[in-house]
Design a protein around this motif. Structure first.
Motif, mmCIF file in Angstrom:
data_model
loop_
_atom_site.group_PDB
_atom_site.id
_atom_site.type_symbol
_atom_site.label_atom_id
_atom_site.label_comp_id
_atom_site.label_asym_id
_atom_site.label_seq_id
_atom_site.Cartn_x
_atom_site.Cartn_y
_atom_site.Cartn_z
ATOM 1 N N ALA A 6 42.405 41.494 35.521
ATOM 2 C CA ALA A 6 43.307 41.803 36.617
ATOM 3 C C ALA A 6 44.639 42.312 36.075
ATOM 4 C CB ALA A 6 43.540 40.564 37.479
ATOM 5 N N GLU A 7 45.132 43.327 36.698
ATOM 6 C CA GLU A 7 46.438 43.871 36.352
ATOM 7 C C GLU A 7 47.380 43.598 37.516
ATOM 8 O OE1 GLU A 7 47.139 45.225 33.457
ATOM 9 O OE2 GLU A 7 45.083 45.105 32.731
ATOM 10 N N LYS A 8 48.677 43.662 37.255
ATOM 11 C CA LYS A 8 49.650 43.475 38.322
ATOM 12 C C LYS A 8 49.376 44.480 39.422
ATOM 13 C CE LYS A 8 53.311 41.560 35.537
ATOM 14 N NZ LYS A 8 54.659 41.693 35.023
ATOM 15 N N GLY A 9 49.476 44.023 40.650
ATOM 16 C CA GLY A 9 49.264 44.899 41.783
ATOM 17 C C GLY A 9 47.848 44.873 42.313
ATOM 18 N N ASP A 10 46.909 44.228 41.643
ATOM 19 C CA ASP A 10 45.536 44.160 42.125
ATOM 20 C C ASP A 10 45.390 43.196 43.293
ATOM 21 O OD1 ASP A 10 44.587 45.973 40.318
ATOM 22 O OD2 ASP A 10 43.677 44.514 38.979
ATOM 23 N N GLY A 11 46.353 42.306 43.490
ATOM 24 C CA GLY A 11 46.258 41.310 44.547
ATOM 25 C C GLY A 11 45.387 40.126 44.158
ATOM 26 N N VAL A 12 44.973 40.055 42.901
ATOM 27 C CA VAL A 12 44.122 38.974 42.418
ATOM 28 C C VAL A 12 44.915 38.176 41.393
ATOM 29 C CG1 VAL A 12 42.020 38.441 41.120
ATOM 30 C CG2 VAL A 12 42.039 40.337 42.735
ATOM 31 N N GLN A 13 44.908 36.852 41.546
ATOM 32 C CA GLN A 13 45.550 35.996 40.543
ATOM 33 C C GLN A 13 44.530 35.731 39.445
ATOM 34 O OE1 GLN A 13 48.447 35.088 39.899
ATOM 35 N NE2 GLN A 13 49.581 35.331 41.781
ATOM 36 N N PRO A 14 44.768 36.227 38.233
ATOM 37 C CA PRO A 14 43.790 36.012 37.161
ATOM 38 C C PRO A 14 43.840 34.589 36.627
ATOM 39 C CG PRO A 14 45.710 37.140 36.308
ATOM 40 C CD PRO A 14 45.906 37.033 37.807
ATOM 41 N N LEU A 15 42.747 34.175 36.050
ATOM 42 C CA LEU A 15 42.751 32.955 35.254
ATOM 43 C C LEU A 15 43.517 33.270 33.980
ATOM 44 C CD1 LEU A 15 38.982 31.950 35.465
ATOM 45 C CD2 LEU A 15 40.883 30.773 36.566
ATOM 46 N N VAL A 25 43.254 26.403 30.501
ATOM 47 C CA VAL A 25 42.908 27.428 31.476
ATOM 48 C C VAL A 25 43.723 27.128 32.722
ATOM 49 C CG1 VAL A 25 41.069 28.482 32.853
ATOM 50 C CG2 VAL A 25 40.578 27.685 30.536
ATOM 51 N N LEU A 26 44.430 28.148 33.196
ATOM 52 C CA LEU A 26 45.301 27.995 34.359
ATOM 53 C C LEU A 26 44.841 28.885 35.497
ATOM 54 C CD1 LEU A 26 48.688 28.370 32.451
ATOM 55 C CD2 LEU A 26 47.645 26.225 33.163
ATOM 56 N N ARG A 27 44.970 28.379 36.714
ATOM 57 C CA ARG A 27 44.771 29.171 37.926
ATOM 58 C C ARG A 27 45.990 28.907 38.799
ATOM 59 N NH1 ARG A 27 39.825 27.729 40.333
ATOM 60 N NH2 ARG A 27 38.826 29.531 39.442
ATOM 61 N N ASP A 28 46.656 29.961 39.189
ATOM 62 C CA ASP A 28 47.877 29.845 40.005
ATOM 63 C C ASP A 28 48.875 28.884 39.373
ATOM 64 O OD1 ASP A 28 46.823 31.606 41.954
ATOM 65 O OD2 ASP A 28 45.785 29.942 42.934
ATOM 66 N N GLY A 29 48.980 28.902 38.041
ATOM 67 C CA GLY A 29 49.929 28.075 37.323
ATOM 68 C C GLY A 29 49.508 26.631 37.126
#
Length: 142
Positions: A6-15, A25-29
């Protein structure tokens, strides 16, 4: 999205996968909790080798060499199921099964400190890099 990351602007929060300086491993911090060490080792291996598929029997043997093949493969199925529940979504599972082979889903939004390091110019050869990383990851996964 570039190469499944995922890149910035994709609207997806990457792991966010961190293996250097400690496994995380983080999801949404928020740090995600893995049920057991070999589940973490499997995920780390699949991240490092994310552009390849892997034979199920080889992964089972690598992680559970002390168990009979049928038990090792059952352990692998359990670990994969847990990984998909923890890290994937209904639309984007973490791992993909292809006949008797497995791979990390290329569509999984993921940033990795290891991949960033491996992209550094003049880093060691692929085979040395993979072997050294598996030694690092498997330490403590008894």
């Amino acid at each position: 999205m570039t190469d499944g990351v995922a890149e910035k602007g994709d609207g997806v929060q990457p792991l966010i996968f961190r293996a250097l300086g400690g496994f995380e491993v983080l999801r949404d911090g928020e740090a995600l909790s893995f049920a057991y060490d070999k589940m973490r080792a499997l995920f780390a291996y699949l991240v490092l080798e994310r552009h390849s598929s892997h034979r199920r029997e080889r992964l089972a043997q690598l992680l559970w060499p002390e168990h009979p093949e049928s038990e090792a493969r059952a352990n692998l199925r359990n670990a994969l199921s847990r990984l998909n529940r923890l890290l994937g979504t209904r639309e984007t599972p973490c791992c993909l099964a292809e006949a008797n082979r497995l791979r990390l889903n290329p569509a999984l939004a993921l940033h990795s400190d290891v991949e960033r390091l491996l992209q550094t110019p003049n880093f060691v050869s692929d085979s040395t890099r993979a072997g050294s990383f598996m030694t690092l990851v498997s330490t403590g996964c008894e």
